[in-house]
Design a protein around this motif. Structure first.
Motif, PDB file in Angstrom:
ATOM      1  N   ILE A  99       0.881  -1.176   0.000  1.00 52.80           N
ATOM      2  CA  ILE A  99       0.000   0.000   0.000  1.00 52.80           C
ATOM      3  C   ILE A  99       0.909   1.215   0.000  1.00 52.80           C
ATOM      4  CG2 ILE A  99      -1.966   1.163   1.061  1.00 52.80           C
ATOM      5  CD1 ILE A  99      -2.531  -1.229   2.720  1.00 52.80           C
ATOM      6  N   ASP A 100       0.749   2.070  -1.001  1.00 47.03           N
ATOM      7  CA  ASP A 100       1.633   3.227  -1.149  1.00 47.03           C
ATOM      8  C   ASP A 100       0.786   4.492  -1.228  1.00 47.03           C
ATOM      9  OD1 ASP A 100       3.273   5.259  -1.949  1.00 47.03           O
ATOM     10  OD2 ASP A 100       4.108   4.207  -3.689  1.00 47.03           O
ATOM     11  N   PRO A 101       0.568   5.160  -0.088  1.00 52.01           N
ATOM     12  CA  PRO A 101      -0.280   6.358  -0.103  1.00 52.01           C
ATOM     13  C   PRO A 101       0.340   7.518  -0.878  1.00 52.01           C
ATOM     14  CG  PRO A 101       0.626   5.977   2.111  1.00 52.01           C
ATOM     15  CD  PRO A 101       1.045   4.823   1.266  1.00 52.01           C
ATOM     16  N   THR A 102       1.656   7.523  -1.044  1.00 53.35           N
ATOM     17  CA  THR A 102       2.294   8.616  -1.792  1.00 53.35           C
ATOM     18  C   THR A 102       1.960   8.504  -3.279  1.00 53.35           C
ATOM     19  OG1 THR A 102       4.087   8.517  -0.202  1.00 53.35           O
ATOM     20  CG2 THR A 102       4.486   9.797  -2.191  1.00 53.35           C
ATOM     21  N   SER A 103       2.000   7.264  -3.802  1.00 54.71           N
ATOM     22  CA  SER A 103       1.643   7.054  -5.216  1.00 54.71           C
ATOM     23  C   SER A 103       0.147   6.832  -5.392  1.00 54.71           C
ATOM     24  CB  SER A 103       2.384   5.842  -5.772  1.00 54.71           C
ATOM     25  OG  SER A 103       3.765   5.966  -5.593  1.00 54.71           O
ATOM     26  N   SER A 144      -6.749   2.307   6.219  1.00 55.09           N
ATOM     27  CA  SER A 144      -5.712   2.225   7.252  1.00 55.09           C
ATOM     28  C   SER A 144      -4.535   3.159   6.960  1.00 55.09           C
ATOM     29  CB  SER A 144      -5.219   0.776   7.398  1.00 55.09           C
ATOM     30  OG  SER A 144      -4.395   0.438   6.303  1.00 55.09           O
ATOM     31  N   VAL A 145      -4.393   3.617   5.718  1.00 53.95           N
ATOM     32  CA  VAL A 145      -3.351   4.614   5.403  1.00 53.95           C
ATOM     33  C   VAL A 145      -4.002   5.945   4.996  1.00 53.95           C
ATOM     34  CG1 VAL A 145      -1.582   2.917   4.774  1.00 53.95           C
ATOM     35  CG2 VAL A 145      -3.128   3.799   2.995  1.00 53.95           C
ATOM     36  N   ASN A 146      -5.241   6.130   5.466  1.00 52.88           N
ATOM     37  CA  ASN A 146      -5.974   7.372   5.219  1.00 52.88           C
ATOM     38  C   ASN A 146      -6.225   7.616   3.724  1.00 52.88           C
ATOM     39  OD1 ASN A 146      -7.385   9.576   6.207  1.00 52.88           O
ATOM     40  ND2 ASN A 146      -5.626  10.959   5.969  1.00 52.88           N
ATOM     41  N   ARG A 147      -6.519   6.540   3.012  1.00 53.24           N
ATOM     42  CA  ARG A 147      -6.886   6.650   1.601  1.00 53.24           C
ATOM     43  C   ARG A 147      -8.230   5.953   1.392  1.00 53.24           C
ATOM     44  NH1 ARG A 147      -3.565   9.762   2.028  1.00 53.24           N
ATOM     45  NH2 ARG A 147      -1.754  10.235   0.716  1.00 53.24           N
TER      46      ARG A 147
END
Ligand code: ZN
Length: 467
Positions: free
Chosen positions: A100-104, A124-127
């Motif tokens: 899981i990559d919230p930046t990309s 869970s990563v605010n996405r």
């Protein structure tokens, strides 16, 4: 047969093969009980490599394979035939969330992860992963991709096809194709990723996918609106869309009869409005950044009333109230089932033609069958109607169902006149396979068959489905 099963056990591991002596009902029948089949066995591989090796084995022996995710499909695409010679390939054990990559704004998950688990992992990563369907607790990402699932947020985010960045697909020759990756831009030839989305397990078997993530809404506001007719709903849709922009997440339409069915047959359901109206819209708005959903909704609906675009409305003031408004909409299929037999259609037309379609379909059906009761409802915001027809009140179930072909011909005939589609979000499966041949452009059908012959020359992948 036992020799085949023994060999399979060495390819995918002994515990991955479920034998016919065990109870296979959970795989050979689907929850609504419309489609049943028999299977040679069920295979549940634990890795994508095992899936590819299994397909290669079946290809070499000409054994038919029926891929299956959460077994929630509505058109029989995941059900084997009655021969007991086909093997069900269940993807349920491919359960890894690889990244899981919230930046990309991307995440890579395996095919057997459920839609709900995918939504939760994104949160869970605010996405936000926006695909949302009634069966999200049990349907899987692999199945969502194979069927190009739609649901209630398509007007804001598109279908599954719009939410996938890349795929890993097991092919019948034993190779794994990978287009996985987080690239938003990649112009290097044919779009193989999109080819497999919506292919219903007839070209290859999806084992993993990279999905798009979105900013997580700060909250939702849900409104339930009483309306005169679908034309008023269309005006309201344009009005809200203009003022809410991307904050408009869902716009669902329901007729009074559908709401009556829910109130009669679903325990705990209650009418959100004090008066009775011929039509209803359920509208969901989201808040983003510094815009609060409730403030936005209050402002828009004040304008709606000043402009006379609705008869009555209620705004949910708590998460519980919002959930019960959504439950009213999502219980409609179940309530209709309890109200007797129904004949269902999953159609799409241009959004601006929805009111005309509903009016004309109602008239044509009434001319031939004056007592039947159309209950057109669904995703008005994207032009997808579940044009369901209920049996006459107190009438005979069998007598009504015997008219299925004639009723289907009227509805689907009109869909074609309107330039619409006979399958908006449920797929073709076995249910609409013969119909597809009648309605699809013959050149498109030729190309589809040529692609099928290239990727599955022996025709072992989900035979009898789609094409
Ligand atoms: Zn739907």
């Amino acid at each position: 047969m036992s020799e085949t099963i023994d060999r399979l056990s060495t390819i995918v591991g002994g515990t991955s093969v479920i034998k016919p002596s065990e109870d296979l009902d959970a795989y050979t029948s689907e929850p609504r009980g419309q489609f049943h089949g028999r299977a040679l066995c069920v295979v549940e591989p634990e890795t994508p490599r095992d899936v590819a090796a299994f397909l290669s084995f079946c290809h070499s022996r000409n054994i038919s394979v029926v891929p299956q995710g959460g077994n929630t499909g509505l058109v029989g695409g995941q059900t084997p035939d009655s021969s007991a010679q086909q093997i069900i390939l269940s993807l349920r054990r491919l359960r890894a969330i690889r990244e899981i990559d919230p930046t990309s704004d991307a995440m890579t998950v395996e095919a057997g992860v459920t839609l709900l688990e995918t939504q939760q992992a994104a949160a869970s990563v605010n996405r936000y992963f926006p695909l949302s369907l009634a069966s999200e607790g049990s349907c899987t990402i692999g199945g969502n991709i194979a069927t190009n699932a739609g649901g209630v947020h398509v007007l804001a985010y598109g279908m599954m096809r719009d939410l996938v960045l890349g795929l890993e697909v097991a092919l019948v020759d034993g190779r794994l194709l990978s287009t996985l990756g987080k690239l938003r831009k990649d112009n290097t030839g044919y779009d193989l990723t999109r080819l497999f989305i919506g292919s219903e397990g007839t070209l290859g078997v999806v084992t993993a996918a990279t999905l798009k993530l979105y900013p997580r809404p700060r909250g939702h506001s849900v409104a339930f609106i009483g309306l005169k007719d679908p034309s008023q709903a269309l005006t309201l849709l344009s009005f809200v869309r203009e003022r809410a922009g991307p904050a408009l997440q869902a716009f669902e339409l329901m007729p009074r009869l559908g709401v009556d069915f829910v109130l009669q047959h679903i325990p705990g359901a209650r009418d959100p409005l004090s008066g009775s109206y011929p039509w209803y819209a359920l509208i969901e708005l989201a808040g983003f950044v510094d815009q609060d959903a409730d403030t936005l909704a209050a402002r828009i609906f004040e304008q709606v009333f000043v402009s006379g675009l609705a008869e009555d409305a209620t705004l949910a003031h708590s998460l519980d109230q919002a959930a019960s408004l959504w439950k009213l909409r999502e219980s409609l299929s179940e309530a209709q089932k309890r109200a007797g037999a129904s004949i269902k259609h999953d159609i799409s037309i241009a959004v601006d033609r929805v009111p005309d379609f509903i009016a004309m379909a109602g008239r044509r059906l009434a001319e031939c069958f004056p007592d039947i009761r159309p209950v057109p409802f669904g995703h008005m915001g994207d032009g997808n109607l579940h044009y369901n027809v209920s049996q006459p009140d107190g009438g005979d179930k069998k007598e009504f169902l015997a008219k299925s072909d004639e009723i289907n011909a009227i509805v689907h005939g009109l869909v074609r006149e309107f330039g619409g589609s006979i399958s908006a979000e449920h797929g073709i499966g076995v249910l609409k396979r013969d119909l597809l041949k009648e309605v699809k452009d013959p050149v498109a059908l030729d190309l589809m068959r040529a692609i099928k012959a290239t990727l599955d020359p022996a025709g072992i992948l989900n035979p009898g489905k789609l094409l």
